[in-house]
Design a protein around this motif. Structure first.
Motif, mmCIF file in Angstrom:
data_model
loop_
_atom_site.group_PDB
_atom_site.id
_atom_site.type_symbol
_atom_site.label_atom_id
_atom_site.label_comp_id
_atom_site.label_asym_id
_atom_site.label_seq_id
_atom_site.Cartn_x
_atom_site.Cartn_y
_atom_site.Cartn_z
ATOM 1 N N UNK A 62 -6.355 5.715 5.007
ATOM 2 C CA UNK A 62 -6.133 7.001 5.667
ATOM 3 C C UNK A 62 -7.418 7.538 6.280
ATOM 4 N N UNK A 63 -8.516 7.428 5.534
ATOM 5 C CA UNK A 63 -9.790 7.966 6.025
ATOM 6 C C UNK A 63 -10.241 7.274 7.306
ATOM 7 N N UNK A 64 -10.034 5.971 7.383
ATOM 8 C CA UNK A 64 -10.593 5.220 8.511
ATOM 9 C C UNK A 64 -9.605 5.040 9.669
ATOM 10 N N UNK A 65 -8.322 5.329 9.435
ATOM 11 C CA UNK A 65 -7.345 5.290 10.535
ATOM 12 C C UNK A 65 -6.960 6.672 11.019
ATOM 13 N N UNK A 66 -7.248 7.703 10.193
ATOM 14 C CA UNK A 66 -6.933 9.073 10.587
ATOM 15 C C UNK A 66 -5.483 9.450 10.464
ATOM 16 N N UNK A 67 -4.729 8.753 9.625
ATOM 17 C CA UNK A 67 -3.322 9.109 9.441
ATOM 18 C C UNK A 67 -2.913 8.980 7.975
ATOM 19 N N UNK A 68 -1.772 9.569 7.645
ATOM 20 C CA UNK A 68 -1.264 9.495 6.278
ATOM 21 C C UNK A 68 -0.815 8.072 5.962
ATOM 22 N N UNK A 69 -0.960 7.696 4.689
ATOM 23 C CA UNK A 69 -0.562 6.372 4.219
ATOM 24 C C UNK A 69 0.448 6.539 3.093
ATOM 25 N N UNK A 70 1.514 5.763 3.137
ATOM 26 C CA UNK A 70 2.560 5.809 2.121
ATOM 27 C C UNK A 70 2.315 4.738 1.066
ATOM 28 N N UNK A 71 2.724 5.031 -0.176
ATOM 29 C CA UNK A 71 2.672 3.998 -1.217
ATOM 30 C C UNK A 71 3.603 2.859 -0.824
ATOM 31 N N UNK A 72 3.156 1.648 -1.001
ATOM 32 C CA UNK A 72 3.930 0.476 -0.614
ATOM 33 C C UNK A 72 3.686 0.018 0.808
ATOM 34 N N UNK A 73 2.913 0.772 1.574
ATOM 35 C CA UNK A 73 2.661 0.434 2.976
ATOM 36 C C UNK A 73 1.630 -0.683 3.127
ATOM 37 N N UNK A 74 0.666 -0.755 2.217
ATOM 38 C CA UNK A 74 -0.416 -1.723 2.353
ATOM 39 C C UNK A 74 0.033 -3.042 1.727
#
Length: 383
Positions: free
Chosen positions: A340-352
Motif C-alpha cells: 500500500x505504501x509504495x503503490x499508493x492504494x489500499x490492499x486487501x487481505x488475500x490480494x498478494x
C-alpha cells in the motif's frame, strides 16, 4: 518424563538446540533454563568459533557445531531455535522441518510470502511443525483480553491503535546485514513493530484492508525507518499501526476500545500484568472490572511463556501456538503495508498472491527502493 497429577498425561522433557549465538540467543537460552526442566539445551551452532565456545560455556551446552547439517545429524534435537539473522531463517527452518525437527524461529519468519509458503511442503515432508517467536501473545493478560473482547461484558471491538515507537541510532546499522531489503526484508515494519501488530491481530482477529505510508525520515538505510497504516478488520474494528525507529522516548503501546471497555497495554520489550489498564465505560465500570479480575492474571509475557505453551502443545499432540497459519497472517499484513505504501492504494487481505509484485519481496521488485529514494528526507539531510 515428569510425573503429573493423577489422570493427567505425563510431560516430556525436550532436547533443544540453538542456531546462532548472538544477542537474542542468550534470551532464548536463559528462558529455556526457566522452564522448570521441561527442556534441555543439548547443542548450539555458530560459524564464529569463539562466540560459540563462549556461549556454550556460559550455558553448559555440550554439543557445539559450526554447521546446521552436522548438528541435525549428530544431536537429533526435538526443537531447533533459530536465532540467526533474518535472511537465514527460512532455509534453516526448511532444513530442520525436512529432517523431522520442530522449529521455533525468531522474527521475521521469512523475508517474503513466497519464501514463507515453502514451509508447507517442508512440514508435510518431515512431519514436524513451524512456530514463530511472537512471545507477547502468551502472557495471562493477553489471554484475558482475547477471551473478553467480543463477549457480553466488554462488547465488540470498535477502534484501536498499535504503536511501536523505538529508537535506533545510526550505529545500529553498522552490522552489514542490517537495514537492507535482501537481509532483513524491511525496516521497523518487519523487524520491530511486527511483535506489537502480531499481538493486535491475535486480539482482534483477521485483518481485511490496509492503507499505509512508509518513508525514510532520518536513518541512512535502504529500507524505511517509519511506517504508518490504517487497518480495517473483518469484525469492523479500525486500527492505526505506527512503526518507528526515530522515537527517543521508547514505548510499545496497544489500545483497544470496545463497546463497554478500553483495554490498554504500555510497555517496551515485554510486559507484566501491571502494564495493562482496563477502563469501563460509564455505567459499565463494575461488570468490566469484575470480568477482568475473574481471569487468571499471574504470568507476564516472555519467551519462556511461549516455550511452555509449545511444550504443552507437543505433549498433547496439538498444533503449535504461533504456528505457520497465524504467523503467515502477520507476515501478510507487513507485506500489505509495504504494498500500500509504495503503490499508493489500499490492499486487501488475500490480494498478494503469486505473480503480485510484493509476493516475492517486501520491496516489490525494487518499487520500494525507488519510492524511498524519491521521497526520503534522509537522502537530502546533512550527513
Amino acid at each position: 518424563m515428569f510425573d503429573c497429577k493423577d489422570g493427567e498425561s505425563k510431560m516430556r522433557s525436550y532436547k533443544v538446540a540453538i542456531v546462532g549465538t548472538g544477542g537474542i540467543a542468550a534470551v532464548h537460552a536463559s528462558n529455556v533454563e526457566r522452564t522448570g526442566g521441561r527442556a534441555e539445551l543439548v547443542a548450539a551452532c555458530d560459524v564464529d568459533a569463539a562466540r560459540l565456545e563462549a556461549f556454550s560455556d556460559e550455558h553448559s551446552i555440550p554439543g557445539r557445531f559450526h554447521s546446521l547439517t552436522e548438528l541435525l545429524a549428530q544431536t537429533k534435537p526435538d526443537i531447533v531455535h533459530l536465532c540467526t539473522p533474518p535472511m537465514m531463517h527460512i532455509d534453516q527452518a526448511i532444513q530442520c522441518l525436512e529432517a523431522g525437527v520442530h522449529v521455533l524461529s525468531e522474527k521475521p519468519p521469512a523475508l517474503s510470502l513466497a519464501d514463507f509458503d515453502r514451509l508447507n511442503s517442508a512440514e508435510i515432508a518431515g512431519g514436524a511443525q513451524f512456530s514463530c517467536v511472537f512471545q507477547h501473545r502468551f502472557g495471562d493478560a493477553a489471554a484475558a483480553a482475547k477471551n473478553l473482547i467480543g463477549e457480553a461484558d466488554f462488547g465488540r471491538p470498535l477502534v484501536a491503535r498499535c504503536d511501536t515507537l523505538w529508537y535506533r541510532p545510526d550505529s545500529y546499522w553498522d552490522l552489514p546485514w542490517r537495514g537492507s531489503w535482501n537481509a532483513e526484508g524491511g525496516g521497523p515494519t518487519m523487524g520491530h513493530g511486527i511483535h506489537q501488530f502480531d499481538l493486535l491481530l491475535h486480539l482482534l482477529g483477521p485483518w481485511q484492508e490496509v492503507t499505509a505510508i512508509a518513508t525514510r525520515q532520518a536513518r541512512k538505510t535502504s529500507t524505511e525507518d517509519l511506517s504508518a497504516a490504517l487497518v480495517r478488520f473483518e469484525n469492523g474494528a479500525v486500527a492505526t499501526v505506527l512503526n518507528s525507529l526515530l522515537s527517543p522516548r521508547e514505548t510499545s503501546d496497544i489500545r483497544i476500545d470496545t463497546e463497554f471497555a478500553t483495554i490498554e497495554l504500555s510497555h517496551l520489550y515485554g510486559y507484566s500484568i501491571q502494564d495493562w489498564t482496563i477502563t469501563g465505560a460509564p455505567g459499565h465500570e463494575d461488570p468490566v472490572r469484575d470480568a477482568w479480575e475473574s481471569q487468571p492474571l499471574e504470568q507476564g509475557s516472555g519467551h519462556s511463556a511461549q516455550f511452555l505453551a509449545m511444550y504443552d502443545a507437543l505433549d498433547a499432540g496439538l498444533p503449535l501456538p504461533a504456528g505457520r497459519d497465524s504467523a503467515r497472517q502477520t507476515l501478510e499484513l507487513a507485506a500489505a503495508i509495504y504494498a500500500s505504501a509504495f503503490t499508493g492504494r489500499a490492499v486487501q487481505r488475500g490480494e498478494i498472491v503469486p505473480g503480485h509484485a510484493f509476493y516475492g519481496g517486501m520491496d516489490g521488485d525494487g518499487l520500494g527502493t525507488r519510492v524511498l529514494e524519491s521521497t526520503s528526507l534522509a537522502s537530502t539531510s546533512p550527513a
